[in-house]
Design an enzyme around this catalytic site. Structure first.
Site, PDB file in Angstrom:
ATOM      1  N   GLY A   1      83.410  40.424  25.289  1.00 22.69           N
ATOM      2  CA  GLY A   1      81.977  40.420  25.027  1.00 22.69           C
ATOM      3  C   GLY A   1      81.639  40.232  23.563  1.00 22.69           C
ATOM      4  O   GLY A   1      80.520  39.852  23.216  1.00 22.69           O
TER       5      GLY A   1
ATOM      6  N   CYS B   1      74.946  40.283  28.762  1.00 27.67           N
ATOM      7  CA  CYS B   1      75.940  40.558  29.813  1.00 27.67           C
ATOM      8  C   CYS B   1      75.954  42.024  30.236  1.00 27.67           C
ATOM      9  O   CYS B   1      76.308  42.336  31.381  1.00 27.67           O
ATOM     10  CB  CYS B   1      77.322  40.125  29.358  1.00 27.67           C
ATOM     11  SG  CYS B   1      77.848  40.782  27.758  1.00 27.67           S
TER      12      CYS B   1
ATOM     13  N   HIS C   1      82.691  44.546  32.098  1.00 26.57           N
ATOM     14  CA  HIS C   1      81.950  45.678  31.542  1.00 26.57           C
ATOM     15  C   HIS C   1      81.769  46.755  32.618  1.00 26.57           C
ATOM     16  O   HIS C   1      81.237  46.482  33.702  1.00 26.57           O
ATOM     17  CB  HIS C   1      80.560  45.240  31.068  1.00 26.57           C
ATOM     18  CG  HIS C   1      80.580  44.405  29.822  1.00 26.57           C
ATOM     19  ND1 HIS C   1      81.715  44.172  29.085  1.00 26.57           N
ATOM     20  CD2 HIS C   1      79.569  43.748  29.177  1.00 26.57           C
ATOM     21  CE1 HIS C   1      81.412  43.422  28.045  1.00 26.57           C
ATOM     22  NE2 HIS C   1      80.114  43.147  28.079  1.00 26.57           N
TER      23      HIS C   1
ATOM     24  N   SER D   1      79.173  20.651  17.554  1.00 26.88           N
ATOM     25  CA  SER D   1      78.801  20.486  16.148  1.00 26.88           C
ATOM     26  C   SER D   1      79.381  19.198  15.582  1.00 26.88           C
ATOM     27  O   SER D   1      80.235  18.539  16.200  1.00 26.88           O
ATOM     28  CB  SER D   1      79.299  21.672  15.328  1.00 26.88           C
ATOM     29  OG  SER D   1      80.710  21.675  15.294  1.00 26.88           O
TER      30      SER D   1
END
Length: 372
Positions: free
Chosen positions: A183, A152, A246, A35
């Site tokens: 996550g 994910c 996960h 940015s």
């Protein structure tokens, strides 16, 4: 060597792109973009916090040449100077990625184009037959394309379902996820005390993403579009106090009866499906099967194969459904499920789409199936 730009390079996922690409044998990191806030700074200064501490979330150390690179404003760089763009953008992803796709391929972790009809969600060896759909994006006036990564939570799930689907067919899938804190990202993230001695039973929009993406990824390509898989998918997604990795409990109802030994056999065979492509980021095995009923566990197994394998354990028959197979999987959400998974997909596409002089010619998509 392919000249690449990393868009959103100062964030957590952008840093993971740098980790995977700074020593890559096929590419040269030629541009770090972010940015306006970071533009004009040396990269090492752009990732410092207000107290002056370096906020580095990638693997290993940052190369000296990367530290000294000047970060460019992502809105001002010229896409034609590069061969590939890797996007870790969040805000404004669709607009910026389309600007680059007018000229070059964009490999992305963003969801901006994930659900468009002419955009496949590619996972190597799971749905390679969807690759020709990238050619359809030329109708947008693009010379390149956008190829986004799956959510994910979906990634490890479809990797384990693919061999089951091919061998036995699928009637329905029921999953419950126990998803890592990473996550959620760093900003706004989740307050620490929300996860101490606690489980958060709801992640906004996550369950819908799993269902939509699973059906798209495991759907069939008819030459013009993807025909989504028709079977039912039921997902419950939760957040737990685990840093990375996960875990998912899966129940698959198959069309044909499957024995435990048969499921292990087809998963193990599929696990070797990348072995002949010689891709730098590929694991030796896409799936690692554990016989120990107490595995997989995030602390023990998330770093196996550099976080690029999906660990599977507790494969067993269901007591209620005659064709039900249950198992537990573990997938590293910030490795295979994020930037490193995107890099692996890009390596697969380079092998499938490009000639050896593609980088010099800045060529458009070539579906001739030639290898570098």
């Amino acid at each position: 060597m392919y000249k690449v730009a990393i868009l959103g390079s100062t964030g957590m996922v952008g840093q993971q792109f740098i980790s995977g690409l700074q020593n890559h044998p096929w590419v040269e990191v030629s541009c770090l973009a972010a940015s306006e806030r970071s533009a004009g700074k040396k990269y090492i200064d752009a990732i410092k916090n207000s107290a002056g501490s370096i906020q580095w979330f990638g693997e290993g150390e940052i190369n000296e040449n990367i530290k000294g690179m000047t970060v460019k404003n992502v809105n001002e760089i010229d896409p034609t100077e590069f061969d590939i763009a890797y996007s870790a953008l969040e805000a404004g992803a669709a607009q910026i990625e389309s600007k680059f796709a007018e000229h070059i391929p964009v490999l992305s972790t963003a969801s901006a184009y994930r659900y468009e009809e002419d955009v496949p969600i590619l996972i190597p060896t799971v749905n390679d037959e969807h690759v020709p759909l990238l050619e359809k994006q030329k109708k947008r006036g693009w010379k390149g394309f956008v190829a986004p990564q799956a959510n994910c939570t979906t990634t490890g799930l479809v990797i384990t379902l693919k061999p089951i689907l091919d061998e036995f067919g699928i009637d329905s899938v029921v999953i419950t996820s126990l998803q890592a804190v990473s996550g959620a990202g760093r900003n706004p993230g989740i307050p620490l005390f929300d996860l101490v001695d606690n489980i958060i039973p709801y992640i906004p929009k996550e369950e819908e993403k799993v269902s939509i993406e699973l059906k798209k990824i495991l759907g069939s390509y008819n030459g013009n579009s993807i025909v989504n898989a028709k079977y039912n998918v039921s997902a419950t997604c939760t957040r737990v106090g685990v840093l990375d990795g996960h875990t998912e409990s899966v129940l698959v109802n198959t069309k044909k009866k499957a024995e435990i030994e048969d499921v292990i056999k087809v998963m193990d065979k599929f696990a070797n499906s990348l072995s002949d492509m010689d891709l730098p980021s590929a694991p030796k095995k896409l799936i690692t099967i554990h016989k120990d009923p107490f595995r997989p566990q995030p602390r023990l197994d998330r770093e196996l194969e550099g976080g690029m394998t999906t660990s599977v354990g507790r494969i067993r028959k269901d007591e209620v459904f005659p064709n039900g197979i249950k198992y537990v999987l573990l997938s590293h959400n910030t490795r295979m499920g994020a930037a490193k998974g995107v890099i692996l997909t890009s390596e697969m596409l380079i092998c499938l789409l490009y000639t050896s002089d593609a980088a010099d010619e800045r060529s458009s998509v070539d579906l001739g199936g030639r290898r570098i």
